[in-house]
Scaffold this active site. Structure first.
Site, PDB file in Angstrom:
ATOM      1  N   HIS A  28      42.347  42.261  38.989  1.00  0.00           N
ATOM      2  CA  HIS A  28      41.744  40.950  38.759  1.00  0.00           C
ATOM      3  C   HIS A  28      40.926  40.950  37.466  1.00  0.00           C
ATOM      4  CE1 HIS A  28      38.519  37.836  40.011  1.00  0.00           C
ATOM      5  NE2 HIS A  28      39.502  37.219  39.407  1.00  0.00           N
ATOM      6  N   GLU A  72      43.120  40.838  34.505  1.00  0.00           N
ATOM      7  CA  GLU A  72      43.588  39.452  34.317  1.00  0.00           C
ATOM      8  C   GLU A  72      42.556  38.652  33.501  1.00  0.00           C
ATOM      9  OE1 GLU A  72      42.378  35.769  36.110  1.00  0.00           O
ATOM     10  OE2 GLU A  72      43.326  36.731  37.857  1.00  0.00           O
ATOM     11  N   HIS A  73      41.271  38.841  33.790  1.00  0.00           N
ATOM     12  CA  HIS A  73      40.230  38.123  33.050  1.00  0.00           C
ATOM     13  C   HIS A  73      40.110  38.614  31.599  1.00  0.00           C
ATOM     14  CE1 HIS A  73      37.617  35.627  35.800  1.00  0.00           C
ATOM     15  NE2 HIS A  73      38.528  36.092  36.619  1.00  0.00           N
ATOM     16  N   GLU A 112      32.443  34.700  40.255  1.00  0.00           N
ATOM     17  CA  GLU A 112      33.559  34.208  41.073  1.00  0.00           C
ATOM     18  C   GLU A 112      33.425  34.743  42.508  1.00  0.00           C
ATOM     19  OE1 GLU A 112      37.352  35.040  39.268  1.00  0.00           O
ATOM     20  OE2 GLU A 112      38.474  34.423  41.043  1.00  0.00           O
TER      21      GLU A 112
END
Ligand SMILES: [Zn+2]
Length: 987
Positions: A74, A77-78, A155
């Site tokens: 994740h 991905e950022h 998040e």
């Protein structure tokens, strides 16, 4: 010397197919190719698309995270978006998209990471060039790294109090620890920064290695949609994506089972944030990926999840035990899936878990002892077939390509990429195989409940979300009952002689008439015809002239002031609608399965009744709904069950996410009349019995009908439907003097207001601020054009400043805020930082230098115009737009064209003046209202009790404040309605 012919040849892509199964009305063309580096690409040519879009799905997800770096996939991905060798600017990609009416997003799942964007069709090549570089030479910019890790942390904090994340995570946490399914996948600062750094792990280095290790051409699926020809797009793809390295990696596979012997036969209690009660049965199940033709879980789910007579839910509802049930399979990874049955319970239902378990296994016994029914599969097949045949374009190009890229990871002939939901064969053996997993010794039980049964305590806390839970073995008596029921050795103790378990009857709602009368017109009409305009009814009608699907949408407002006079009236109106829907539920379920939907709900103006879907059997459903309203009969026990459900929904709202709640308070301040959630809740709580609801409905004698009928229907159908309302409900017309008029507060220049509320949920650490600048009434087209342009000019910068650079929080929105009669510009932030701090940062953001070069200004203007001029993608979108114009009571059907005219004429000096008058902090003429929703989790925080100074005035008493305010006038038609009777389509 290299042979030029050979080297050219090695660049040639390989055609897989250009023969995809397509919906009947789909005018796009498709081609699937594979590049020499094994990236598989679906090219989609669409002559008329306003936005071009692309998505790339890599078959690596959070299951591949390094053991000591939860959240790694994740975070990669950022961080991937933080610049590339060719385009090193950290914000280059985002600002390029924002300047050309575009946007981007990405997500990481257990098995895949999916990146996608859309952009104005003229800029596709340049956008694609930037996008492809993320997979060729990302920089993993060390300067941006910390900030993106903060974004990941924020998040996670956004999700902390959300029950869907909490229960998903707890289910994983309590699964086989040796299987990667059990990992924490979002990540936070502890798992991605502080923890690893403490152990001397170089996080950036590990991200780069992760990218090198897993991002391989052969695991990538790319989907591109644009206006260019397939050949042209193919050329682009070859040019831009061929440099992605192929490492011929096998797709990651995982050993063992997520639910092993240790987990099967256990049950856990989970404490939710919201007041919900549910029981969930999870069975290890097969991976259906290879069985795309038969999809046995569709048969099993259709029957276990059925809601008609004889279904599990029907029996449970009649006994006052459950409110909803869902059943279906989910893929976990290679060779492994889960079958999940989830039942929402009433308070009463929580005490009946052994009985519910017995009922479920009794139904499974019926399924096991009845041979798989081919007619059921035929029904499912024909519904799926019809749905596919008449599928229309989705409204969002980016979502479409994202879904396609993800679908491409599944096993199936590429010809089926668009039609993967079709069921292609009846396979009795496969259905039996699927059913064989649903056994009493092969499941785990989860019970969601705020309160525990006597003698049990909350014993543990989940590591990442802090969810309270208690884990134990499934009690022996429950298992024994399950085994007996499974073997058919007992009859269920719930259910009456009139309603016992059985398979459903054939569905009478499956549409059979798909005739579409096509009457080509030169230019589709933007204005519906006013068919009737009398005190009883005002009916707008448009026969579809664009989409040619056998579908329609009908909307009616049944005007009455009774639905909103007081909070109690509103509570009664809601209750009435819920009772009507409840009485129709089993009947309606068949219609819903067959693609016909309805809704009935109260609002300020009266009741809204809407029906949409295949037009073939629409009148049948409308008649049934109206009959149910007229003759409402409430079965015993239903009042209590529905009251419990409604009260719970209102109570749960108070525990929601702050950024979703804060607009409710803003609206409450801005509208002349707007009941708050808490006011309605208090009244619902006090309702004594069904008699009061029925008496209230009896008192509603006058109803005037306003309606819109749009789609594959004739004028005669529209009038007939309207007459059904008057013939069945027989209302008196409502005199215009009694119509509810919506008005909003008008501000005086120089006003700076703040309104504060405490969040109810004591455990939510987030604050939210909705900061609004009032801009007068929506009738003012000049002002509205400035607002639209200002919203565009500031949007990307708000995100970049407040989220990316200042790291205030994951949720940062800015844009226009429309009320019934007034409008404003708003910035909305959810953050752990104090409201006072957020307010100050928003002001600092607005106080920047907003002068733009002519070229940049024109780009923004073009972006607004492009958005306004975007074509309608499907019937529903057009229906919604038309109904929005009717429901607004302005009937401004040509609004877009008017807006375009005004926006085109705006100059830099117009915007400078606008900014200085209405936006710039310190301006003597601007009008600000800021709503602060404050967390109470951290007492003694940085701004406890602190008030913001300057010109700010705090609203202490809302009623007192509102009574001192001037109001706008109500909504008015932009031109006389009589004129519109001649404007619409001629038939
Ligand atoms: Zn994320």
């Amino acid at each position: 010397m290299a042979d030029p012919v050979i080297s050219k040849k090695s660049m040639e892509p390989h055609l897989i197919t250009d023969n995809l199964e397509k919906p009947l009305l789909d005018n796009r063309t498709y081609r699937v190719i594979q590049l020499p580096n094994k990236v598989e690409v679906l090219l989609v040519h669409d002559d008329t698309t306003d936005k071009s879009s692309a998505a790339l799905d890599v078959r690596v997800g959070s299951m591949c995270d390094d053991e000591e770096l939860p959240g790694q996939a994740h975070a990669v991905e950022h961080v991937l978006f933080m610049g590339t060798k060719k385009y090193p600017g950290e914000n280059d990609y985002m600002s390029f998209l924002a300047n050309h009416a575009g946007s981007s997003n990405a997500y990481t799942s257990a098995l895949s990471t999916n990146y996608y964007f859309e952009v104005s069709h003229k800029y596709m090549y340049d956008a694609l060039d930037r996008f492809s570089q993320f997979f060729i030479s990302p920089l993993f910019d060390p300067n941006g790294l910390d900030r993106e890790l903060n974004a990941v942390d924020s998040e996670h904090k956004k999700n902390l109090q959300q029950d869907n994340y909490r229960s998903y995570q707890l289910g994983k946490y309590l699964s086989n620890p040796k299987h990667p399914y059990s990992k924490f996948t979002t990540g936070n600062l502890e798992t991605l920064r502080d923890g690893p750094r403490g152990k001397g792990v170089d996080v950036r280095d590990r991200f780069i290695k992760f990218h090198e290790r897993y991002y391989s051409g052969n695991l990538m699926k790319l989907c591109i949609l644009g206006r260019e020809s397939l050949d042209e797009m193919e050329k682009w793809v070859v040019e831009l994506f061929s440099d992605i390295k192929n490492k011929d990696l096998p797709a990651p596979t995982f050993q063992g089972a997520p639910l092993s012997e240790n987990e099967l036969g256990t049950q856990y209690y989970m404490k939710p944030v919201m007041e919900t009660r549910a029981v969930t049965y999870t069975f290890p199940y097969l991976d259906e990926n290879p069985y795309y033709e038969a999809q046995p879980s569709r048969y099993i789910g259709h029957l276990i999840g059925h809601e008609g007579p004889g279904s599990i839910l029907s029996v449970l509802k009649e006994a006052g035990i459950a409110t909803s049930l869902s059943a279906g399979h989910m893929r976990i990874c290679n060779d492994t899936g889960m079958y999940v049955v989830n039942i929402r319970l009433t308070v009463n239902g929580l005490k009946k878990i052994p009985e519910i378990t017995a009922l479920l296994f009794s139904y499974i016994h019926i399924l096991n002892t009845t041979p798989p029914q081919e007619w059921v599969v035929k029904e499912l097949q024909s519904m799926a077939e019809v749905e596919f045949r008449y599928k229309q374009k989705s409204t969002n190009a980016a979502n479409f390509v994202s879904e396609m890229a993800s679908t491409m990871q599944n096993t199936m002939p590429r010809e089926y990429l668009l039609s993967e939901h079709k069921i292609r064969k009846f396979d009795a053996d496969l259905i039996k195989k699927g059913l064989s997993y649903l056994r009493p010794e092969n499941f785990r039980l989860a019970i969601t409940t705020p309160e525990l049964p006597d003698g049990i305590k909350w014993e543990s806390k989940e590591r990442w979300y802090g969810v309270d839970y208690t884990l134990q073995k499934i009690p022996k008596d429950v298992l024994d009952i399950a085994i007996k029921a499974y073997n058919g050795e007992s009859t269920p103790s719930i259910g009456s002689p009139g309603n016992s378990l059985h398979l459903p009857h054939p569905n009478p709602f499956i549409p059979t008439n798909f005739d579409v009368v096509r009457k080509e017109v030169e230019t589709p009409s933007k204005v519906p015809t006013l068919l009737r305009n009398t005190p009883e009814s005002r009916i707008w009608f448009k026969k579809d002239d664009t989409f040619w699907a056998p579908k329609a949408n009908i909307y009616f407002t049944l005007r009455t002031p009774k639905t909103y006079s007081t909070p109690r009236d509103y509570a009664l109106a809601r209750f009435f609608c819920e009772l009507v829907k409840d009485s129709l539920h089993e009947y309606y379920y068949d219609a819903e399965l067959a693609g016909l939907e309805y809704s009935l709900s109260p609002n300020m103006l009266g009741f809204d009744l809407e029906i949409g879907g295949y037009n073939d059997k629409m009148t049948v459903l409308l008649t049934k709904v109206l009959d149910a309203m007229r003759d409402l009969k409430v079965k015993e026990g239903r009042f209590e069950v529905i009251k419990e459900r409604l009260v719970r929904a209102y109570r749960n709202w108070e525990l929601g996410t702050p950024y979703q709640m804060v607009p409710e308070f803003t609206r409450h301040l801005l509208a002349e009349k707007k009941w708050l959630n808490e006011e309605v809740l208090a009244e619902l709580d006090g309702l004594a019995g069904v008699e009061e609801v029925l008496a209230w409905w009896k008192s509603v004698k006058a109803l005037s009908v306003e309606g819109l009928i749009h789609g594959n229907l004739y004028k005669e159908d529209a009038l007939k439907m309207t007459d059904l309302i008057t013939n069945i409900l027989k209302p008196q017309p409502l005199p215009a003097s009694q119509w509810f008029v919506r008005r909003c507060v008008l501000f005086q220049p120089g006003t700076e207001l703040i309104y504060e509320r405490d969040l109810r949920d004591p455990n939510n650490v987030n604050n939210a601020v909705e900061y609004m600048l009032h801009l007068g009434t929506i009738e003012d087209r000049q002002m509205k054009a400035r607002l639209l342009l200002w919203a565009q000019m500031s949007q990307e910068r708000a995100f970049d400043t407040l989220r990316t650079k200042e790291q205030l929080g994951y949720v940062v929105f800015s844009g226009s805020l429309m009320q019934a009669t007034t409008m404003g510009y708003r910035v909305l932030i959810q953050s752990e930082r104090s409201c006072a701090y957020l307010e100050e940062r928003i002001e600092a953001f607005l106080n920047q230098d907003w002068e733009l070069e002519e070229e940049a200004f024109e780009k923004h203007k073009q972006s607004v115009l492009n958005r306004l001029l975007e074509s309608l993608k499907n019937l529903n979108q057009e229906s919604n737009r038309l109904w929005w114009h009717v429901a607004s009571e302005a009937y401004d059907f040509l609004q877009v064209d008017e807006d375009v005219k005004v926006v085109s004429r705006l100059t830099r000096s117009d915007m400078k003046q606008f900014y200085e008058t209405y936006v710039k902090p310190g301006s003597e003429t601007r009008m600000k209202l800021s709503v602060h929703l404050k967390s109470i989790a951290k007492k003694g925080g940085e701004d406890e009790g602190k008030r913001i100074g300057g010109k700010n005035v705090y609203i202490e008493n809302v009623s007192e404040w509102k009574s001192g305010m001037v109001l706008s006038r109500g909504p008015r038609p932009v031109r006389a309605l009589e004129e519109m009777e001649v404007l619409g389509v001629k038939l």
